[in-house]
Every structure is written in structure tokens, then in C-alpha cells.
Design an enzyme around this catalytic site. Structure first.
Site, short mmCIF file in Angstrom:
data_model
loop_
_atom_site.label_atom_id
_atom_site.label_comp_id
_atom_site.label_asym_id
_atom_site.label_seq_id
_atom_site.Cartn_x
_atom_site.Cartn_y
_atom_site.Cartn_z
N GLU A 75 0.84 -1.20 0.00
CA GLU A 75 0.00 0.00 0.00
C GLU A 75 0.87 1.25 0.00
OE1 GLU A 75 -3.78 1.71 2.52
OE2 GLU A 75 -2.00 1.07 3.64
N TRP A 97 -8.65 -1.70 0.05
CA TRP A 97 -9.38 -0.54 -0.46
C TRP A 97 -10.61 -0.92 -1.27
CZ3 TRP A 97 -9.11 4.53 0.57
CH2 TRP A 97 -7.99 5.01 1.27
N TYR A 139 -4.74 9.75 -0.84
CA TYR A 139 -3.34 9.85 -0.42
C TYR A 139 -2.31 10.16 -1.51
CZ TYR A 139 -5.17 7.93 3.95
OH TYR A 139 -5.89 7.74 5.11
N CYS A 201 -7.02 9.47 6.79
CA CYS A 201 -6.99 9.25 8.24
C CYS A 201 -5.58 9.54 8.75
CB CYS A 201 -7.41 7.82 8.57
SG CYS A 201 -9.10 7.44 8.10
N ARG A 221 -5.78 11.82 12.16
CA ARG A 221 -7.01 12.48 12.64
C ARG A 221 -8.02 11.47 13.17
NH1 ARG A 221 -11.48 11.49 9.71
NH2 ARG A 221 -11.09 10.60 7.66
N ASP A 224 -8.70 3.76 13.70
CA ASP A 224 -9.34 2.49 14.08
C ASP A 224 -8.25 1.69 14.79
OD1 ASP A 224 -10.32 -0.06 14.24
OD2 ASP A 224 -10.87 -0.23 12.13
#
Length: 319
Positions: A75, A97, A139, A201, A221, A224
Site C-alpha cells: 500500500e 481498499w 493519499y 486518516c 485524525r 481504528d
């Protein structure tokens, strides 16, 4: 539930993972229970911080459950290409994703297609992948192609063909201006957040050169803690190690800072099983070659050794 008091700092002799387990316990027992975007519900705290050393090839892989680090590495390499379509990830067997475009496709068409069938079409049909596999400017698009605009006269502007490469600029900054407090990159482009399948995130990374070492910090921010954190902290470790190698520095430490740190209510089995386990071991991350640039690493360049995690703990992803 019974409240648990967490020490302000983990003792130096404690295993590096203990601070994570303590935070997990604190969120689960003391977090505010709330309805979230997914409708699943979470327990949440605002503001948390952890520090991990990268000295001696150390890498903070979780040992209380198996982390598939190659997925996280693939990733990260995908982010650095600037790609925003899941097709290349799916080709590599990376599914993390897929749920977002799959959900979009199901809602738009009414077709209850399985994930496997959807991914097969993504791989086999380029037009289908272009239409349904793109995630918007997530991203990588922001990291290496942040939009630039150029004047075309009479107060009008148009988007330039080539955007701003934050990663290339970061490498040059670390090499040539190591004392700078602007050694960072971010994915939080306010103008384009609404176009993203999922707003970033892990949104801002900052670096510091100190005594020949490169330290890295991530502000996240939204975290999980049960599923995402394991990948996020490995990704921070990896990009810090890659940057250090490219800039002739030793890796120092990494700092993780979470904004909304949460556990999903349907992850009770995961949480309770994991916090009952005792961490152990000291895995190492090795980079086997130094490519010409930060953009030329391949998955074969990375090796993790001395990693003997406990068994995997499955849990659903909230989309």
C-alpha cells in the site's frame, strides 16, 4: 465497565507493544460511546501519543496478533506512485481498499456482486476499472501530485498538468536543509476532500533530523485502533526508514499521535482477546538494497525477520 488507570509513560523495560495494549484497554473501558459515520458505533477518546524506537532495525509490528506487513508495504509503495485506482492493488492481492468502490457500485447499480467477482472484473476490464475502481484524489494523488494552478489571464486560472510533488521536495529538504521545521507532507487537501472515497486518516507526516538520525511523526485524525493502527504504524516505520536511507541518515524514533482514537463496538471479541495476550519478541525490518530514489523501491527490497506473532484475530471492516 470497570475503569482502568493507565500510567502516563510505559516503563523503559516494558515491551514496546504494551503502550498500545494499554491504550486499547483505556479506549475500551473509558471511551465515549458514540454513533459514527458507519452506523456501527464506537468507543472513542480524543488525543493519544506513542513513541517507538527504530534503532538496530527495530520495527513496532504488533506481536499479540499477526500483522500482514507486506500488505501495508505494498500500500505504501502504491501511495508513492500517485495511483488512486484499486486495480494495481487488487492485482497484487491487496484488498484493503476494495470495499469502498464496491459499495459505491452496489448502490449505483443495485447489483449484489461479490467482492471476488467485483475484483475479477476490475482486473480483467480496464474500462470497468476506470469507471468503478477509482477512489478519487486520495493519499498518493496529494502526496506526489498536489494540484497547482497557473494564470491564463484576466484573473482566470487553470489546473497545471503537473502538480506539486511533496515527497520529492521532502527528500531535498532533508538533504539540504535538515534544520527545517517544514519537513512534512500531508494528504488533507480541503478543496478535494469531498471527492475522496475516504478522506485521509493518517493525514500529516513530519520529520526531524537530529544527531545524524531521522525521526518521524504521524498525526492521524482518525484511528481504528483495532484494525487500522497496525498498518499505520508499520507504514510510518517504513517511510521513515526509506527516507533515512535515501538521505544518508540513521533511523531514530517514530512518534504516533492520534486525534479521534476509537474501537468499533462490533470488535468486542478482537479487543478482549488481544488485551488478554502478552506481547513478546523483537522483529526487525531490513532494507536489502538502496534504489536510486524514494520512488524506486520494490516489495522485494524489504524483509522482516524474528517476527513470531500470536495468531490472527479476524474482525469486520466498517465502511
Amino acid at each position: 465497565m470497570t475503569s482502568t488507570t493507565i500510567p502516563a509513560e510505559v516503563p523503559a523495560e516494558a515491551h514496546y507493544e504494551q503502550q498500545y495494549l494499554d491504550l486499547m484497554r483505556r479506549v475500551w473501558t473509558q471511551g465515549d460511546e458514540r454513533i459514527d459515520r458507519t452506523g456501527v458505533g464506537t468507543r472513542s477518546l480524543l488525543g493519544a501519543s506513542m513513541r517507538f524506537s527504530l534503532a538496530g532495525e527495530a520495527v513496532p509490528l504488533l506481536t499479540t496478533k499477526r500483522v500482514y506487513w507486506k500488505v501495508a508495504a505494498r500500500e505504501m509503495l502504491w501511495f508513492l506512485t500517485g495511483d488512486t485506482n484499486i486495480r494495481e492493488l487488487v492485482r497484487q492481492g491487496v484488498h484493503i481498499w476494495t470495499d469502498w468502490p464496491l459499495e459505491t457500485y452496489r448502490k449505483a447499480t443495485g447489483e449484489e456482486i461479490s467482492r471476488d467477482a467485483f475484483e475479477a472484473r476490475i482486473i480483467e476490464d480496464a474500462a470497468f476499472a476506470e469507471r468503478w475502481g477509482d477512489l478519487g484524489p486520495v493519499y498518493g494523488a496529494q502526496w506526489v501530485n498536489w494540484p497547482r494552478y497557473e494564470a491564463v489571464g484576466d484573473g482566470l486560472y487553470r489546473r497545471a498538468e503537473k502538480g506539486h510533488n511533496q515527497i520529492a521536495e521532502l527528500v531535498e529538504g532533508i538533504r539540504n536543509n535538515p534544520g527545517s521545521r517544514r519537513l512534512l507532507f500531508t494528504g488533507w487537501n480541503v478543496a478535494e476532500v469531498a471527492q475522496m472515497a475516504l478522506p485521509p486518516c493518517h493525514m500529516t507526516y513530519q520529520f526531524q533530523v537530529a544527531d545524524g538520525r531521522l525521526n518521524g511523526l504521524l498525526f492521524q485524525r482518525s484511528c481504528d485502533l483495532g484494525l487500522g493502527f497496525a498498518f499505520n504504524i508499520f507504514g510510518l516505520s517504513l517511510i521513515t526508514r526509506m527516507l533515512a536511507q535515501q538521505c544518508d541518515l540513521e533511523p531514530g524514533e517514530i512518534v504516533w499521535q492520534g486525534g479521534d482514537v476509537h474501537l468499533y463496538l462490533n470488535h468486542a471479541e478482537l479487543v478482549e482477546e488481544q488485551i488478554s495476550r502478552t506481547p513478546g519478541g523483537a522483529p526487525k525490518l531490513r532494507i536489502k538494497r538502496r534504489p536510486e530514489s524514494i520512488f524506486d523501491y520494490r516489495i522485494e527490497d524489504f524483509e522482516v525477520v524474528d517476527y513470531t506473532p500470536q495468531s490472527h484475530i479476524a474482525a469486520p471492516v466498517a465502511v
